[in-house]
Design an enzyme around this catalytic site. Structure first.
Site, PDB file in Angstrom:
ATOM      1  N   ARG A  77      56.122  24.017  44.331  1.00 18.22           N
ATOM      2  CA  ARG A  77      56.109  24.816  43.847  1.00 18.22           C
ATOM      3  C   ARG A  77      55.782  24.928  42.409  1.00 18.22           C
ATOM      4  O   ARG A  77      55.741  25.262  42.093  1.00 18.22           O
ATOM      5  CB  ARG A  77      57.472  26.150  44.507  1.00 18.22           C
ATOM      6  CG  ARG A  77      57.417  27.628  43.431  1.00 18.22           C
ATOM      7  CD  ARG A  77      58.110  28.289  44.302  1.00 18.22           C
ATOM      8  NE  ARG A  77      59.710  27.559  44.182  1.00 18.22           N
ATOM      9  CZ  ARG A  77      60.320  27.376  43.897  1.00 18.22           C
ATOM     10  NH1 ARG A  77      60.334  27.871  42.563  1.00 18.22           N
ATOM     11  NH2 ARG A  77      61.478  27.372  44.552  1.00 18.22           N
ATOM     12  N   TYR A 130      36.964  45.884  38.796  1.00 22.89           N
ATOM     13  CA  TYR A 130      37.240  45.405  40.044  1.00 22.89           C
ATOM     14  C   TYR A 130      37.791  46.550  40.836  1.00 22.89           C
ATOM     15  O   TYR A 130      39.143  46.776  39.807  1.00 22.89           O
ATOM     16  CB  TYR A 130      37.682  44.057  39.970  1.00 22.89           C
ATOM     17  CG  TYR A 130      38.251  44.281  41.391  1.00 22.89           C
ATOM     18  CD1 TYR A 130      37.581  44.266  42.593  1.00 22.89           C
ATOM     19  CD2 TYR A 130      39.728  44.035  41.679  1.00 22.89           C
ATOM     20  CE1 TYR A 130      37.650  44.050  43.891  1.00 22.89           C
ATOM     21  CE2 TYR A 130      39.521  43.331  42.744  1.00 22.89           C
ATOM     22  CZ  TYR A 130      39.336  43.374  44.078  1.00 22.89           C
ATOM     23  OH  TYR A 130      39.111  43.127  45.112  1.00 22.89           O
ATOM     24  N   ASP A 203      38.938  39.112  32.408  1.00 23.54           N
ATOM     25  CA  ASP A 203      38.349  38.378  33.637  1.00 23.54           C
ATOM     26  C   ASP A 203      37.293  38.116  32.874  1.00 23.54           C
ATOM     27  O   ASP A 203      36.026  38.602  33.320  1.00 23.54           O
ATOM     28  CB  ASP A 203      38.209  40.100  34.500  1.00 23.54           C
ATOM     29  CG  ASP A 203      38.247  39.547  36.191  1.00 23.54           C
ATOM     30  OD1 ASP A 203      37.706  37.934  35.721  1.00 23.54           O
ATOM     31  OD2 ASP A 203      39.014  39.893  36.162  1.00 23.54           O
ATOM     32  N   LYS A 228      35.552  32.635  43.878  1.00 23.79           N
ATOM     33  CA  LYS A 228      34.437  32.928  43.309  1.00 23.79           C
ATOM     34  C   LYS A 228      33.114  31.661  42.974  1.00 23.79           C
ATOM     35  O   LYS A 228      33.338  30.494  43.778  1.00 23.79           O
ATOM     36  CB  LYS A 228      34.109  33.810  42.338  1.00 23.79           C
ATOM     37  CG  LYS A 228      34.403  35.340  42.633  1.00 23.79           C
ATOM     38  CD  LYS A 228      34.880  35.865  44.324  1.00 23.79           C
ATOM     39  CE  LYS A 228      35.599  37.185  44.171  1.00 23.79           C
ATOM     40  NZ  LYS A 228      36.730  37.646  44.713  1.00 23.79           N
TER      41      LYS A 228
END
Length: 425
Positions: A77, A130, A203, A228
């Site tokens: 982590r 979005y 973004d 994406k």
């Protein structure tokens, strides 16, 4: 070669080795430091271990500031070799100093906003976001954390400036937006943010680091859904944040590794590393096919509107040409049809599966009103122009004539005509 083509692959000062060009960085950058052992793998291995053996006790160790570049690993982590290699590559591709890989694009956005705002602060955001990001800003930050949010038509920088207040700490932009492909002038809004002493976040998912460079235009941080274009094969979920601001990077690092613990898994990091190797090749193919599809739609009587920045008819085409090095692979269209007609059109398609997401090598189509933007009210969708006839196409890298033939089948079904589209049609 036009001006945009000549800029792709230019030398950069930040993130690359000796001014290596974009295509080179996409293939090689970041992996050498993650190679271990005598074999010296050419491809970074998937480091699946969750924990690491340490040489002994260290009373002065600060677990929050472990340096993976110095071989400091304790728990995945906190740091992991595969994720570290990807973060170096993402920084190099985006031209930034610090990069962070998350479990999803939404996780990257959530971390970015959390790193900047506090209860009582104010955020100015593009109204055409979005749907998930819009819900995040309202239902989480506004309704639960008392962060005021103002949505504006950021196509007009003056509207952004007028919305700013003394308590504004963050401007949040998408460009192009999802799904209407509206643009905002990053450089102009960066000046507004600087005047306010606020952070500008952008973004950059729809274009990726090859076609748009927000940090160079004055943005303070950039986020991506690596799901994406960066991954490009619809088989890895992830997000990324890149910044040049060292203080902001420290805050993001704390939130990523300790405060939220939201990190990209090593397998997904490996998949994105693999995907970026073909990013330049894929992006050129996406753009060429999207341009052909947009031009087809623009010439069809069954379409009310086509949204693609690469078309000269796009109202912000001049800004797109100035701000972007490419126009991307997403085309949105409004069919001259009601919802039943849209269903007939979609049902006839063979090469455009109905699915959310975008940026994979395969073409997809989605219906924003009932899919990505369904969390919004009807009034909100009406205000944004999200009609029942609106479709968003993620244009893949298949042969463009096959894609256009498929769209002709859709229009034939919409008109109630049975037709077989030949290769010569």
């Amino acid at each position: 070669m036009d001006d945009r083509d000549s800029r792709v692959g230019d030398d950069v000062d930040k993130g690359g080795d000796d001014g290596d060009r974009f295509e080179t960085r996409a293939v090689t950058y970041g992996e050498a430091g993650a190679r271990t052992g005598a074999a010296r793998d050419v491809v970074t291995p998937i480091h699946l271990t969750t924990t690491y053996e340490v040489p002994g006790l260290d009373p002065d160790a600060d677990l929050e500031t472990l340096d993976p570049d110095a071989g400091e690993f304790l728990y995945s982590r906190l740091s992991n070799q595969t994720r570290n290699a990807l973060e170096h590559r993402l920084a190099a591709l985006e031209g930034g100093e610090h990069a962070f890989a998350f479990a999803s694009g939404t996780a990257a956005i959530t971390t970015a906003v959390t790193a900047v705002v506090h209860p009582g602060d104010h955020v100015v955001a593009f109204e055409d976001l979005y749907g998930g990001t819009r819900s995040l800003l309202t239902r989480l930050f506004r309704d639960r954390f008392a962060v005021d949010v103002t949505f504006v038509d950021a196509r007009d920088p003056e509207a952004v400036a007028e919305a700013a207040r003394p308590d504004t700490t963050l401007f949040w932009m998408e460009t192009p937006t999802n799904p209407l492909l509206r643009l905002c002038d990053i450089e102009a809004i960066a000046e507004v943010a600087d005047d306010c002493g606020a952070v500008l976040g952008v973004d950059n998912t729809f274009l990726g680091p090859m076609f748009q460079h927000p940090l160079d235009l004055g943005a303070d941080l950039v986020v991506h859904s690596t799901t994406k274009y960066l991954n490009g094969h619809s088989d890895s979920l992830g997000g990324a944040l890149v910044t040049d601001d060292a203080d902001l990077a420290d805050e993001v690092a704390f939130l990523q590794r300790v405060g939220m613990g939201n990190v990209m898994a090593s397998f997904d990091a490996y998949m994105v590393l693999r995907g970026t190797k073909t990013l330049p090749l894929r992006m050129r193919a996406h753009e060429a096919n999207a341009t052909a599809v947009a031009e087809f739609f623009e010439g069809h009587d069954g379409v009310r509107a086509v949204h693609y920045p690469g078309l000269e008819t796009h109202p912000q085409h001049d800004l797109a040409t100035r701000q972007m090095d490419g126009f991307g692979g997403v085309v949105s269209v409004e069919l001259d049809a009601d919802l039943a007609g849209v269903e007939r059109f979609l049902g006839a398609l063979e090469h455009f599966p109905l699915a959310v997401s975008l940026g994979g090598v395969e073409s997809l189509v989605e219906h924003p009103a009932t899919m990505t933007h369904s969390p919004l009210s009807q009034a909100e969708r009406d205000d944004l122009g999200i009609t029942d006839g609106l479709l968003r196409f993620s244009v893949g890298v298949e042969h463009r004539e096959d894609l256009i033939a498929d769209l002709k089948r859709g229009f034939a079904a919409l008109d109630g005509v049975e037709v077989v589209v030949s290769d010569d049609d």
